[in-house]
Design a protein around this motif. Structure first.
Motif, short mmCIF file in Angstrom:
data_model
loop_
_atom_site.label_atom_id
_atom_site.label_comp_id
_atom_site.label_asym_id
_atom_site.label_seq_id
_atom_site.Cartn_x
_atom_site.Cartn_y
_atom_site.Cartn_z
N CYS A 89 1.00 -1.28 -0.15
CA CYS A 89 0.00 0.15 0.02
C CYS A 89 0.78 1.12 0.06
O CYS A 89 0.68 2.07 -0.81
CB CYS A 89 -0.92 0.04 1.17
SG CYS A 89 -2.11 -1.23 1.30
N ALA A 90 1.84 1.20 1.00
CA ALA A 90 2.73 2.50 1.09
C ALA A 90 3.67 2.85 -0.12
O ALA A 90 3.80 3.87 -0.26
CB ALA A 90 3.61 2.50 2.38
N ASP B 55 7.24 11.62 0.28
CA ASP B 55 6.89 12.52 1.59
C ASP B 55 5.35 12.84 1.32
O ASP B 55 4.94 13.95 1.82
CB ASP B 55 7.77 13.80 1.11
CG ASP B 55 7.80 14.50 -0.44
OD1 ASP B 55 7.06 13.72 -1.17
OD2 ASP B 55 8.14 15.37 -0.44
N ALA B 56 4.52 11.76 0.69
CA ALA B 56 3.03 12.25 0.75
C ALA B 56 2.55 12.50 2.16
O ALA B 56 3.14 11.99 3.08
CB ALA B 56 2.49 10.73 0.06
N GLU C 18 5.23 6.28 8.17
CA GLU C 18 4.32 6.64 8.86
C GLU C 18 2.76 5.98 8.12
O GLU C 18 2.10 5.44 8.85
CB GLU C 18 3.81 7.97 9.09
CG GLU C 18 5.00 8.57 10.10
CD GLU C 18 4.78 10.03 10.63
OE1 GLU C 18 3.40 10.71 9.96
OE2 GLU C 18 5.36 10.69 11.08
N ILE C 19 2.84 6.17 6.74
CA ILE C 19 1.65 5.73 6.13
C ILE C 19 1.34 4.07 6.19
O ILE C 19 0.40 3.68 6.38
CB ILE C 19 1.63 6.12 4.83
CG1 ILE C 19 1.38 7.82 4.73
CG2 ILE C 19 0.43 5.33 3.84
CD1 ILE C 19 1.68 8.41 3.31
N LYS D 279 -1.49 -1.47 11.11
CA LYS D 279 -2.59 -1.35 11.95
C LYS D 279 -3.74 -1.77 11.69
O LYS D 279 -4.21 -2.65 12.33
CB LYS D 279 -2.58 -0.07 12.91
CG LYS D 279 -3.39 0.05 14.12
CD LYS D 279 -3.23 0.94 15.00
CE LYS D 279 -4.25 0.88 16.41
NZ LYS D 279 -5.01 -0.37 16.47
N LEU D 280 -4.44 -1.35 10.60
CA LEU D 280 -5.78 -1.60 10.21
C LEU D 280 -5.72 -2.94 9.65
O LEU D 280 -6.73 -3.58 9.96
CB LEU D 280 -6.11 -0.65 8.96
CG LEU D 280 -7.14 0.18 9.20
CD1 LEU D 280 -6.82 1.35 10.31
CD2 LEU D 280 -7.63 1.01 8.01
N ILE D 281 -4.55 -3.16 9.10
CA ILE D 281 -4.73 -4.64 8.42
C ILE D 281 -4.77 -5.72 9.80
O ILE D 281 -5.36 -6.86 9.93
CB ILE D 281 -3.69 -5.03 7.44
CG1 ILE D 281 -3.88 -4.41 6.15
CG2 ILE D 281 -3.33 -6.47 7.33
CD1 ILE D 281 -2.76 -4.12 5.43
#
Length: 125
Positions: A32-33, A39-40, A55-56, A62-64
Motif C-alpha cells: 500500500c505504502a 513525502d506524501a 508513517e503511512i 495497524k488497520l490490517i
C-alpha cells in the motif's frame, strides 16, 4: 492538454489505484505504502495525519492487523488537473468500515507510473 495525455494520466492513476487496493486486500501494508510518494501526506479522519511512506505503512499495517480488509471503491470519479496530475474521489467500503475519499491526488512519476501525493479520506462507520 491533448486527449492522449489525459488518457495516459487516467490510465496510470487507475493502474496504481488497483495496485493499492490489491495490496490492501492481500494484507500488504508495505505494498500500500509503495503507491505513495516518499513525502506524501495522508489525512485519515478521525485517525490523524500521516506523513511519508513509513508513517503511512504503519497506519495501514495497524488497520490490517485489526482485521480490516476487502476494500472497494463506490462510484469513483476522476478529474484530470493537468498533464501529470489527477484527483480521484469516491465512496468506499470494507468489511468493518465505510466512508468517503475526498481527495486522492495522483501524480505521474518519471517512469510513467502514478503515485499518491495527497490522500484525504474519512471513515464514517
Amino acid at each position: 492538454m491533448s486527449d492522449e495525455q489525459k488518457t495516459m494520466v487516467v490510465s496510470a492513476l487507475k493502474n496504481a489505484s488497483e495496485k493499492w487496493k490489491t495490496a490492501f486486500n492481500k494484507g500488504d501494508a508495505k505494498g500500500c505504502a509503495s503507491q505513495y510518494e516518499a513525502d506524501a501526506v495522508m489525512v485519515a479522519s478521525p485517525f490523524g495525519t500521516f506523513t511519508g511512506t513509513e508513517e503511512i505503512a504503519a497506519f495501514w499495517q495497524k488497520l490490517i492487523d485489526d482485521g480490516f480488509s476487502d476494500v472497494d471503491y463506490i462510484n469513483p470519479e476522476i478529474e484530470v488537473i493537468d498533464g501529470s496530475c489527477a484527483v480521484l474521489s469516491s465512496g468506499w467500503q470494507m468489511n468493518k468500515a465505510k466512508g468517503v475519499i475526498t481527495k486522492e491526488l495522483w501524480v505521474l512519476q518519471d517512469d510513467g507510473t502514478a503515485k499518491l501525493r495527497i490522500d484525504e479520506f474519512e471513515a464514517t462507520g
